[in-house]
Design a protein around this motif. Structure first.
Motif, PDB file in Angstrom:
ATOM      1  N   ARG A 167       0.774  -1.186   0.067  1.00  0.00           N
ATOM      2  CA  ARG A 167      -0.018  -0.009   0.129  1.00  0.00           C
ATOM      3  C   ARG A 167       0.909   1.232  -0.051  1.00  0.00           C
ATOM      4  N   LYS A 168       1.703   1.460   0.701  1.00  0.00           N
ATOM      5  CA  LYS A 168       2.503   2.568   1.075  1.00  0.00           C
ATOM      6  C   LYS A 168       3.586   2.867  -0.101  1.00  0.00           C
ATOM      7  N   PRO A 169       4.199   1.875  -0.765  1.00  0.00           N
ATOM      8  CA  PRO A 169       4.794   2.168  -2.121  1.00  0.00           C
ATOM      9  C   PRO A 169       4.049   2.504  -3.213  1.00  0.00           C
ATOM     10  N   LEU A 170       2.670   1.908  -3.276  1.00  0.00           N
ATOM     11  CA  LEU A 170       1.606   2.120  -4.166  1.00  0.00           C
ATOM     12  C   LEU A 170       1.247   3.792  -3.994  1.00  0.00           C
ATOM     13  N   LEU A 171       1.021   4.158  -2.970  1.00  0.00           N
ATOM     14  CA  LEU A 171       0.794   5.553  -2.892  1.00  0.00           C
ATOM     15  C   LEU A 171       1.867   6.295  -3.219  1.00  0.00           C
ATOM     16  N   GLY A 172       2.988   6.015  -3.229  1.00  0.00           N
ATOM     17  CA  GLY A 172       4.394   6.866  -3.567  1.00  0.00           C
ATOM     18  C   GLY A 172       4.258   6.854  -5.070  1.00  0.00           C
ATOM     19  N   ILE A 173       4.131   5.728  -5.607  1.00  0.00           N
ATOM     20  CA  ILE A 173       4.346   5.447  -7.215  1.00  0.00           C
ATOM     21  C   ILE A 173       3.323   6.155  -7.910  1.00  0.00           C
ATOM     22  N   ALA A 174       1.869   6.261  -7.136  1.00  0.00           N
ATOM     23  CA  ALA A 174       0.843   6.659  -7.850  1.00  0.00           C
ATOM     24  C   ALA A 174       0.838   8.232  -7.764  1.00  0.00           C
ATOM     25  N   ALA A 175       1.712   8.787  -6.707  1.00  0.00           N
ATOM     26  CA  ALA A 175       1.845  10.363  -6.526  1.00  0.00           C
ATOM     27  C   ALA A 175       2.919  10.800  -7.352  1.00  0.00           C
ATOM     28  N   ALA A 176       4.010  10.024  -7.583  1.00  0.00           N
ATOM     29  CA  ALA A 176       5.152  10.429  -8.592  1.00  0.00           C
ATOM     30  C   ALA A 176       4.417  10.223  -9.750  1.00  0.00           C
ATOM     31  N   ALA A 177       3.484   9.194 -10.249  1.00  0.00           N
ATOM     32  CA  ALA A 177       3.158   9.312 -11.759  1.00  0.00           C
ATOM     33  C   ALA A 177       2.368  10.834 -11.993  1.00  0.00           C
ATOM     34  N   LEU A 178       1.572  11.047 -10.782  1.00  0.00           N
ATOM     35  CA  LEU A 178       0.676  12.425 -11.115  1.00  0.00           C
ATOM     36  C   LEU A 178       1.593  13.339 -11.174  1.00  0.00           C
ATOM     37  N   ILE A 179       2.564  13.712 -10.354  1.00  0.00           N
ATOM     38  CA  ILE A 179       3.615  14.862 -10.665  1.00  0.00           C
ATOM     39  C   ILE A 179       4.266  15.014 -11.939  1.00  0.00           C
ATOM     40  N   ILE A 180       4.505  13.749 -12.362  1.00  0.00           N
ATOM     41  CA  ILE A 180       5.097  13.788 -13.808  1.00  0.00           C
ATOM     42  C   ILE A 180       4.222  14.193 -14.975  1.00  0.00           C
ATOM     43  N   ALA A 181       3.013  13.870 -14.894  1.00  0.00           N
ATOM     44  CA  ALA A 181       1.827  14.155 -15.824  1.00  0.00           C
ATOM     45  C   ALA A 181       1.834  15.689 -15.383  1.00  0.00           C
ATOM     46  N   VAL A 183       3.920  17.848 -14.568  1.00  0.00           N
ATOM     47  CA  VAL A 183       5.058  18.497 -15.288  1.00  0.00           C
ATOM     48  C   VAL A 183       5.156  18.507 -16.851  1.00  0.00           C
ATOM     49  N   LEU A 184       4.654  17.399 -17.340  1.00  0.00           N
ATOM     50  CA  LEU A 184       4.497  17.364 -18.731  1.00  0.00           C
ATOM     51  C   LEU A 184       3.577  18.428 -19.253  1.00  0.00           C
ATOM     52  N   SER A 185       2.240  18.889 -18.419  1.00  0.00           N
ATOM     53  CA  SER A 185       1.355  19.668 -18.966  1.00  0.00           C
ATOM     54  C   SER A 185       2.088  20.951 -18.985  1.00  0.00           C
ATOM     55  N   VAL A 186       3.227  21.386 -18.448  1.00  0.00           N
ATOM     56  CA  VAL A 186       3.780  22.630 -18.597  1.00  0.00           C
ATOM     57  C   VAL A 186       5.020  22.703 -19.516  1.00  0.00           C
ATOM     58  N   CYS A 187       5.373  21.533 -20.055  1.00  0.00           N
ATOM     59  CA  CYS A 187       6.817  21.294 -20.820  1.00  0.00           C
ATOM     60  C   CYS A 187       6.123  21.594 -22.246  1.00  0.00           C
ATOM     61  N   SER A 188       7.218  21.889 -23.117  1.00  0.00           N
ATOM     62  CA  SER A 188       7.438  22.165 -24.500  1.00  0.00           C
ATOM     63  C   SER A 188       7.400  20.857 -25.135  1.00  0.00           C
ATOM     64  N   ILE A 200      11.595  11.629 -19.606  1.00  0.00           N
ATOM     65  CA  ILE A 200      10.401  11.736 -18.760  1.00  0.00           C
ATOM     66  C   ILE A 200       9.369  11.005 -19.055  1.00  0.00           C
ATOM     67  N   PHE A 201       8.997  10.424 -20.373  1.00  0.00           N
ATOM     68  CA  PHE A 201       8.118   9.582 -20.812  1.00  0.00           C
ATOM     69  C   PHE A 201       8.457   8.036 -20.418  1.00  0.00           C
ATOM     70  N   MET A 202       9.800   7.789 -20.267  1.00  0.00           N
ATOM     71  CA  MET A 202      10.350   6.426 -19.986  1.00  0.00           C
ATOM     72  C   MET A 202       9.994   6.110 -18.527  1.00  0.00           C
ATOM     73  N   SER A 260      -2.172  23.493 -26.494  1.00  0.00           N
ATOM     74  CA  SER A 260      -1.654  23.267 -25.106  1.00  0.00           C
ATOM     75  C   SER A 260      -1.357  21.870 -24.707  1.00  0.00           C
ATOM     76  N   ASN A 261      -0.820  21.611 -23.522  1.00  0.00           N
ATOM     77  CA  ASN A 261      -0.664  20.373 -23.173  1.00  0.00           C
ATOM     78  C   ASN A 261      -1.874  19.916 -22.241  1.00  0.00           C
ATOM     79  N   THR A 262      -2.986  20.537 -22.488  1.00  0.00           N
ATOM     80  CA  THR A 262      -4.272  19.941 -21.693  1.00  0.00           C
ATOM     81  C   THR A 262      -4.351  18.320 -21.541  1.00  0.00           C
ATOM     82  N   TYR A 263      -3.968  17.791 -22.677  1.00  0.00           N
ATOM     83  CA  TYR A 263      -3.859  16.222 -22.674  1.00  0.00           C
ATOM     84  C   TYR A 263      -3.344  15.658 -21.346  1.00  0.00           C
ATOM     85  N   PHE A 264      -2.059  16.190 -20.925  1.00  0.00           N
ATOM     86  CA  PHE A 264      -1.484  15.664 -19.803  1.00  0.00           C
ATOM     87  C   PHE A 264      -2.148  15.871 -18.506  1.00  0.00           C
TER      88      PHE A 264
END
Length: 294
Positions: A167-181, A183-188, A200-202, A260-264
């Motif tokens: 449970r705890k690692p899964l919470l951390g993994i989901a939070a990290a994926a959310l943060i990257i998504a 970040v991609l929404s403001v990337c060029s 980043i995609f990897m 825009s990057n609304t997709y992410f």
């Protein structure tokens, strides 16, 4: 589950060769023929489950052959019996009784949003990259590395879950994926930044695969054996419904991302809801001690 992204890696690499010559239809025909050939191979090469065979005396010879392949001898005179729990304990409605309702809703939301986010990403990302000026070869390479990250994520998640619970690692993994998504929404998103974007995609592919594996593992822990199969099956079905829904959300999010990057941000929204699903999952008090790591 490692071979699901492995197939994505291979298809991404093959697409860089096949699509320019034969088009996307040629790629689909080739992949379809390979799938049919694989089905024939599996039907011939993969034996039936020993448990299934053991309960069917008329197939005891086949059971003997399978067990010998497993380096185990079985007395042909042994009679096997299945210990079946009371019927009321095996009803699928048990998943939604007062003891398991919150768990089930959390698992269903998590599976649905995880696969919805995953399929929205890798089904529609090639179209987005092409629209932003990436060549077919570069797009195929990016997608191959995305799926390579998924392979690594499957391996790393197994190590994490074994050492720290699920449970705890899964919470951390989901939070990290959310943060990257986010970040991609403001990337060029353009070919000039292809190296950074590929990394980043990897990383996002790694996290989504780890998240997917985590939901399967967590679901196996939070249900007792009598309803574990129903619990995993129902959750997996909801996940596939999320994958189907991505066909519609992908079109919607791509339309929003014309300039825009609304997709992410759409992907980030699904990951956020999935994170909430993980957060409400708790193993019931009546479960066996083995589930405590969840």
């Amino acid at each position: 589950m490692l071979f699901i992204p492995a197939g994505g890696v291979i298809s991404g690499l093959l697409s860089t060769v096949i699509v320019p010559t034969f088009g996307w239809r040629g790629l689909f025909v080739g992949a379809g023929l390979l799938a049919l050939a694989s089905a024939v191979f599996f039907a011939i090469a993969i034996p039936e489950s020993p448990f299934y065979l053991a309960l069917r005396p008329e197939r005891k010879d086949e059971l003997g052959r399978v067990m010998r392949r497993l380096k185990t001898n079985v007395d042909p005179n042994i009679v096997f019996y299945d210990v079946i729990p009371p019927r009321e304990e095996r009803k699928i409605s048990t998943l939604l009784n007062s003891e398991y309702r919150t768990i089930t809703i959390g698992v269903w939301v998590g599976f649905f949003c995880c696969l919805l986010a995953s399929y929205t990403l890798f089904s529609w990302l090639p179209s987005l990259l092409s629209a932003r000026g990436f060549t077919h070869a570069r797009t195929g390479f990016v997608m191959s590395l995305f799926h390579s990250g998924s392979i690594v994520g499957g391996l790393i998640s197994g190590i994490l879950f074994q050492r720290y619970g699920v449970r705890k690692p899964l919470l951390g993994i989901a939070a990290a994926a959310l943060i990257i998504a986010i970040v991609l929404s403001v990337c060029s998103i353009d070919p000039d930044h292809s190296v950074v974007l590929t990394i980043i995609f990897m990383a996002l592919g790694l996290l989504l695969a780890a998240m997917h594996n985590g939901f399967y593992t967590l679901t196996a822990f939070v249900y007792p054996s009598a309803i574990r199969g129903s619990g995993i099956g129902a959750a997996s079905g909801l996940g596939r419904l999320g994958a189907i829904t991505s066909s519609f959300t992908g079109v919607f999010s791509m339309g929003l991302s014309a300039e825009s990057n609304t997709y992410f941000l759409v992907i980030a929204a699904w990951l956020f809801i999935g994170l909430i699903g993980v957060s409400v999952i708790r193993a019931p008090k009546t479960l066996v001690p083995a589930a405590s790591s969840a």
